[in-house]
Design an enzyme around this catalytic site. Sequence first.
Site, PDB file in Angstrom:
ATOM      1  NE  ARG A  18     -78.804 -18.494   1.977  1.00 42.33           N
ATOM      2  CZ  ARG A  18     -78.360 -17.583   1.125  1.00 42.33           C
ATOM      3  NH1 ARG A  18     -77.519 -16.664   1.525  1.00 42.33           N
ATOM      4  NH2 ARG A  18     -78.783 -17.566  -0.124  1.00 42.33           N
ATOM      5  CG  ASP A  19     -80.716 -14.654   0.326  1.00 40.86           C
ATOM      6  OD1 ASP A  19     -79.820 -14.010   0.888  1.00 40.86           O
ATOM      7  OD2 ASP A  19     -81.005 -14.502  -0.868  1.00 40.86           O
ATOM      8  CG  HIS A 211     -81.666 -15.949  -5.510  1.00 44.57           C
ATOM      9  ND1 HIS A 211     -81.908 -16.758  -4.418  1.00 44.57           N
ATOM     10  CD2 HIS A 211     -81.175 -14.786  -5.014  1.00 44.57           C
ATOM     11  CE1 HIS A 211     -81.572 -16.100  -3.304  1.00 44.57           C
ATOM     12  NE2 HIS A 211     -81.133 -14.905  -3.648  1.00 44.57           N
ATOM     13  CG  HIS A 213     -81.974 -10.097  -3.541  1.00 42.16           C
ATOM     14  ND1 HIS A 213     -82.008 -10.048  -2.162  1.00 42.16           N
ATOM     15  CD2 HIS A 213     -81.407 -11.287  -3.852  1.00 42.16           C
ATOM     16  CE1 HIS A 213     -81.457 -11.146  -1.666  1.00 42.16           C
ATOM     17  NE2 HIS A 213     -81.078 -11.914  -2.658  1.00 42.16           N
ATOM     18  CB  CYS A 244     -75.812 -10.079   0.062  1.00 37.23           C
ATOM     19  SG  CYS A 244     -74.171 -10.796  -0.003  1.00 37.23           S
ATOM     20  CG  ASN A 253     -84.377 -13.326  -1.128  1.00 42.18           C
ATOM     21  OD1 ASN A 253     -83.660 -13.723  -2.026  1.00 42.18           O
ATOM     22  ND2 ASN A 253     -84.012 -13.352   0.148  1.00 42.18           N
TER      23      ASN A 253
END
Length: 314
Positions: A18-19, A211, A213, A244, A253
């Site tokens: 996903r990310d 989470h 980055h 994003c 990430n």
Amino acid sequence: MSDKLYTSAVEMVEVGPRDGLQNEAVQISTFDKLALIERAIAAGSRRIEVTSFVNPKAVPQMADADAVCAGLPERDEVTYIGLVLNGRGAERALATGRIDQLGAVCVATDTFAQKNQRQTSDQSVEVAQELVAMAQAAGKTGQVTIGASFGCPFEGEVAEERVVAMAEQLAKANPVEIALADTIGVGNPAHVTRLVKAVTGVIAPIPVRVHFHNTRGTGLANVWAAIAAGVRTVDASIGGLGGCPFAPSAAGNVATEDVVYMLERAGISTGLDLEKLIETHRWLTGVMDKQLPAMVGRSGGFPKPAETLKKELA
Ligand code: ZN
């Protein structure tokens, strides 16, 4: 003195499908997304953020959310997470019958919340509470991520009190955890230590997830600081992909293989197989047709496994 620091085990959440992929300009096929998920499972991943149920016009890369869910391997021991931003997304996610956990997102500043999900920051907290309740009503679990917890691409510094207050509100919905997200990669270890401790203080026994980055190279240091402050669940993406669409110049990430290398070498078990992650990194490099940010994925682990040495010496 024990050689184990802080804890003997940390749970990793794989957010690559996903990310990791959402910001990639080249459309990745559903087939390759499912192959990535299968590889993650084979490497030991037991919690995977598989897709997001958002407007396909806003995030074209996630337009195949239903097809991805339909193709997910039947694995009872794996928790599949679907990211959702509103009630319609949650309904879609639950309707697939394959999502075990809804991941809701709220954002610490109004400007970013508006750009990311057309809500004010306060509205995003209310909506996240509702989404957790929807998951629970459907017999699933829900968790919430607080985006821009360490800084906002539009408003700059984010007050720690703001994030703590949001977490306190969110805890009332009883999510399985609340994640602090450094969406644009501006955090530093001292900030992480303070914020993790402050948020833990108001939401315990609900755990904090992190989470990060790696936009400014502080990702791994932040992971270590978070674990030292008591965090036991860490998001990461294979290859270190990520970004994003609504946060200018946000980079990838923290890479799963980099985090796993650091933790396993330090005596903290992740349940993941580094060699399989590195193999997946190579495969993903081919799929993406570009060099990936992860460092261990490129350099390999240390020491080399006996099998690899044997092959090299032969
Ligand atoms: Zn992210």
